[in-house]
Write an enzyme that holds these catalytic residues in place. Structure first.
Site, PDB file in Angstrom:
ATOM      1  N   GLU A 269      25.818  75.662  -2.201  1.00  0.00           N
ATOM      2  CA  GLU A 269      26.687  76.185  -3.256  1.00  0.00           C
ATOM      3  C   GLU A 269      27.950  75.333  -3.332  1.00  0.00           C
ATOM      4  O   GLU A 269      28.449  74.885  -2.290  1.00  0.00           O
ATOM      5  CB  GLU A 269      27.061  77.647  -2.959  1.00  0.00           C
ATOM      6  CG  GLU A 269      25.838  78.550  -2.989  1.00  0.00           C
ATOM      7  CD  GLU A 269      26.150  80.027  -2.698  1.00  0.00           C
ATOM      8  OE1 GLU A 269      27.335  80.385  -2.556  1.00  0.00           O
ATOM      9  OE2 GLU A 269      25.178  80.807  -2.602  1.00  0.00           O
ATOM     10  N   HIS A 292      27.195  83.355  -7.203  1.00  0.00           N
ATOM     11  CA  HIS A 292      27.431  84.197  -6.015  1.00  0.00           C
ATOM     12  C   HIS A 292      28.461  85.298  -6.323  1.00  0.00           C
ATOM     13  O   HIS A 292      29.456  85.461  -5.611  1.00  0.00           O
ATOM     14  CB  HIS A 292      27.912  83.325  -4.836  1.00  0.00           C
ATOM     15  CG  HIS A 292      27.626  83.962  -3.498  1.00  0.00           C
ATOM     16  ND1 HIS A 292      27.306  83.247  -2.383  1.00  0.00           N
ATOM     17  CD2 HIS A 292      27.615  85.268  -3.107  1.00  0.00           C
ATOM     18  CE1 HIS A 292      27.116  84.053  -1.356  1.00  0.00           C
ATOM     19  NE2 HIS A 292      27.298  85.297  -1.786  1.00  0.00           N
TER      20      HIS A 292
HETATM   21  P1  NAI Z   1      21.907  95.121   5.771  1.00  0.00           P
HETATM   22  O1  NAI Z   1      22.133  94.507   7.089  1.00  0.00           O
HETATM   23  O2  NAI Z   1      22.383  96.493   5.496  1.00  0.00           O
HETATM   24  O3  NAI Z   1      20.323  95.074   5.425  1.00  0.00           O
HETATM   25  C1  NAI Z   1      19.501  93.982   5.685  1.00  0.00           C
HETATM   26  C2  NAI Z   1      18.108  94.525   5.971  1.00  0.00           C
HETATM   27  O4  NAI Z   1      17.189  93.420   6.061  1.00  0.00           O
HETATM   28  C3  NAI Z   1      18.010  95.269   7.298  1.00  0.00           C
HETATM   29  O5  NAI Z   1      17.435  96.540   7.082  1.00  0.00           O
HETATM   30  C4  NAI Z   1      17.114  94.392   8.153  1.00  0.00           C
HETATM   31  O6  NAI Z   1      16.320  95.111   9.067  1.00  0.00           O
HETATM   32  C5  NAI Z   1      16.270  93.712   7.095  1.00  0.00           C
HETATM   33  N1  NAI Z   1      15.626  92.478   7.536  1.00  0.00           N
HETATM   34  C6  NAI Z   1      16.102  91.541   8.385  1.00  0.00           C
HETATM   35  N2  NAI Z   1      15.208  90.539   8.509  1.00  0.00           N
HETATM   36  C7  NAI Z   1      14.167  90.853   7.713  1.00  0.00           C
HETATM   37  C8  NAI Z   1      12.933  90.216   7.431  1.00  0.00           C
HETATM   38  N3  NAI Z   1      12.617  89.034   7.982  1.00  0.00           N
HETATM   39  N4  NAI Z   1      12.086  90.820   6.592  1.00  0.00           N
HETATM   40  C9  NAI Z   1      12.403  92.044   6.043  1.00  0.00           C
HETATM   41  N5  NAI Z   1      13.535  92.690   6.287  1.00  0.00           N
HETATM   42  C10 NAI Z   1      14.419  92.108   7.109  1.00  0.00           C
HETATM   43  O7  NAI Z   1      22.532  94.088   4.721  1.00  0.00           O
HETATM   44  P2  NAI Z   1      23.004  94.375   3.230  1.00  0.00           P
HETATM   45  O8  NAI Z   1      24.412  94.797   3.199  1.00  0.00           O
HETATM   46  O9  NAI Z   1      21.994  95.198   2.540  1.00  0.00           O
HETATM   47  O10 NAI Z   1      22.982  92.874   2.641  1.00  0.00           O
HETATM   48  C11 NAI Z   1      21.765  92.196   2.406  1.00  0.00           C
HETATM   49  C12 NAI Z   1      22.054  90.742   2.072  1.00  0.00           C
HETATM   50  O11 NAI Z   1      22.864  90.653   0.904  1.00  0.00           O
HETATM   51  C13 NAI Z   1      22.826  89.988   3.157  1.00  0.00           C
HETATM   52  O12 NAI Z   1      22.240  88.715   3.321  1.00  0.00           O
HETATM   53  C14 NAI Z   1      24.203  89.805   2.579  1.00  0.00           C
HETATM   54  O13 NAI Z   1      24.815  88.634   3.055  1.00  0.00           O
HETATM   55  C15 NAI Z   1      23.889  89.684   1.093  1.00  0.00           C
HETATM   56  N6  NAI Z   1      24.995  90.012   0.205  1.00  0.00           N
HETATM   57  C16 NAI Z   1      25.174  89.241  -0.919  1.00  0.00           C
HETATM   58  C17 NAI Z   1      26.205  89.514  -1.803  1.00  0.00           C
HETATM   59  C18 NAI Z   1      26.380  88.681  -3.029  1.00  0.00           C
HETATM   60  O14 NAI Z   1      27.492  88.561  -3.519  1.00  0.00           O
HETATM   61  N7  NAI Z   1      25.346  88.118  -3.564  1.00  0.00           N
HETATM   62  C19 NAI Z   1      27.153  90.593  -1.554  1.00  0.00           C
HETATM   63  C20 NAI Z   1      26.832  91.410  -0.399  1.00  0.00           C
HETATM   64  C21 NAI Z   1      25.799  91.100   0.453  1.00  0.00           C
END
Ligand code: NAI
Length: 417
Positions: A269, A292
């Site tokens: 990015e 993003h």
């Molecule tokens: P979270 O930690 O609450 O949930 C992530 C989930 O993914 C967990 O339940 C975990 O067990 C699961 N997981 C981990 N490895 C996995 C795999 N190989 N296969 C399937 N499931 C798997 O995180 P949250 O808050 O839901 O965020 C998710 C993603 O979104 C993160 O990468 C975060 O950085 C990103 N994000 C992006 C934003 C943006 O502006 N685009 C803003 C906020 C978050």
């Protein structure tokens, strides 16, 4: 509420980078009045200067809290990152100095989930290519490949905060939800778990990725996984850029196997507004590209301001380190009476008994103790039954704090009453 050995109006809080006003409101609500704000990030020298007498600092992503800055900020006792990431802070040095660092990992969950719903509708109706055509003066009025989302299957990969929130919104729109997570997650509403990534990819009309960036999720979606997806389906990624092999995705879109995609995050990015965004997806009208901004809303900023300020006040007021990213997590009740000693130390055998001996030798009766160690760091909070009304007791408490500081391996010691 607990009071600090240092009066709250003597605690200097510095908030940089135009942190949301909710942070100041929240800190004021907790009784902090000495708050200095700055709209910009500062270079190392200016930052060191600004933090010379700061006890608490709040930053966003551009301020670099390097080892030099942290070591020069001699009064600093906690850091708040009013954002998701904490890479801008030298966390190991902060930990060595006994400074917990807090952030707000989930304040923008709803913002991301809402954008996903909007993009799913845009993709199912082909809005973006039609809009580009109309901008060019064309009039592609047609119902071909334009569908409602009602009744369609949304596959969610990663059923954490965002994935499960999206699940709720998608069901409210009439979609059927299938999900896959490496951890066992309770299904919300009528969502149905799938036994594998491939199983969810194979049944979904649209797949949305919400996993963290881990070695296992790098290139989680590559040519093989895209091939498993239903012909004519869509892919959304607003999680982390390296989760999708972009060239493989471009191939699946060019061949028509996937009808469209929406991406908010990319393996590479631009660092600033002036840098050029390079990607093999550029120019593909069926792909929604956003910079993003999944979590970038005013509401999320306001939530972040409130959440991080609350964590900072929680640490400053009662010693709670819940939510700290570089520290043992100690959840504490507010102590209604008595004195609370906070002791941060190197995790060595026998240190706890030395603390207890020191406090007992000072004539204090221990009423509760909370200990948490994590690797080389230990944090113990000790409540004692004592009053602090008279000057003599206060002098004694200060002298006990100094005794605690002389225990070998001590990083920091302070007390609250
Ligand atoms: P979270 O930690 O609450 O949930 C992530 C989930 O993914 C967990 O339940 C975990 O067990 C699961 N997981 C981990 N490895 C996995 C795999 N190989 N296969 C399937 N499931 C798997 O995180 P949250 O808050 O839901 O965020 C998710 C993603 O979104 C993160 O990468 C975060 O950085 C990103 N994000 C992006 C934003 C943006 O502006 N685009 C803003 C906020 C978050």
């Amino acid at each position: 509420m607990a009071q600090l050995s240092l009066a709250k109006d003597k605690i200097t809080v510095v908030l940089l980078e135009g942190i949301a006003a909710t942070a100041v409101e929240t800190l004021r609500g907790f009784g902090y009045s000495n708050i200095r704000t700055q709209t910009k990030s500062l270079d190392e020298a200016a930052l060191a200067d600004m933090l010379a007498d700061a006890h608490i600092v709040g930053i966003r992503s551009r301020t670099q809290l390097t080892e030099t800055v942290l070591r020069s900020a001699r009064k600093l006792f906690c850091v708040g990152c009013f954002c998701i990431g904490t890479d801008q802070v030298d966390l190991a040095t902060a930990r060595r100095l006994g400074i917990p660092v807090f952030n707000a990992p989930y304040s923008n969950t709803r913002s991301v989930a809402e954008l996903m719903i909007a993009e799913i509708i845009m993709l199912f109706r082909g809005v973006q290519p039609k809009s580009f055509a109309v901008h060019r003066g064309e009039w592609p009025k047609s119902a071909a490949n334009a569908n409602e989302i009602r009744g369609k299957i949304l596959g969610i990969v990663g059923y954490g905060h965002i994935g499960s929130q999206l699940s709720v919104l998608a069901e409210a729109m009439g979609m059927q939800v299938r999900y896959f997570d490496i951890q066992k997650k309770l299904a919300i509403g009528n969502a149905v778990p799938c036994p594998s990534l491939e199983a969810v990819l194979a049944v979904s009309d649209v797949v949305s990725l919400h996993v963290p960036d881990t070695p296992q999720t790098r290139n989680l979606i590559r040519a093989e996984q895209l091939a498993v997806m239903k012909p004519g389906s869509f892919l959304l990624n607003a999680s982390r850029g390296k989760v999708v092999d972009i060239d493989a995705l471009a191939g699946a879109l060019r061949s028509g196997h996937l009808l469209g995609a929406a991406l908010d995050v990319f393996p590479k990015e631009p660092k600033s507004r002036d840098d050029l965004f390079e990607s093999s997806l550029r120019g593909m009208e069926q792909v929604i590209l956003t910079p993003h901004i999944g979590g970038s809303t005013e509401e999320a900023q306001a939530n972040i301001g409130h959440e991080v300020a609350e964590k900072l006040a929680g640490y400053s007021d009662i010693g709670s380190t819940v939510g700290a990213v570089n520290f043992p997590q100690v959840a504490l009740p507010v102590q209604e009476q008595g004195i609370r000693f906070l002791h941060i130390h190197e995790n060595r055998p026998g240190l706890l008994s030395e603390i207890d001996r020191t406090l007992s030798a000072g004539g204090l009766n221990l009423s509760a103790q909370y200990l948490q160690t994590e690797g080389d760091l230990g944090y113990v909070v000790t409540d004692v039954t004592a009053t602090h009304e008279d000057d003599a007791t206060r002098r004694k408490l200060r002298s006990l704090r100094e005794d605690l500081r002389t225990i070998g391996g001590t990083i920091r010691a302070r007390f609250l009453f």
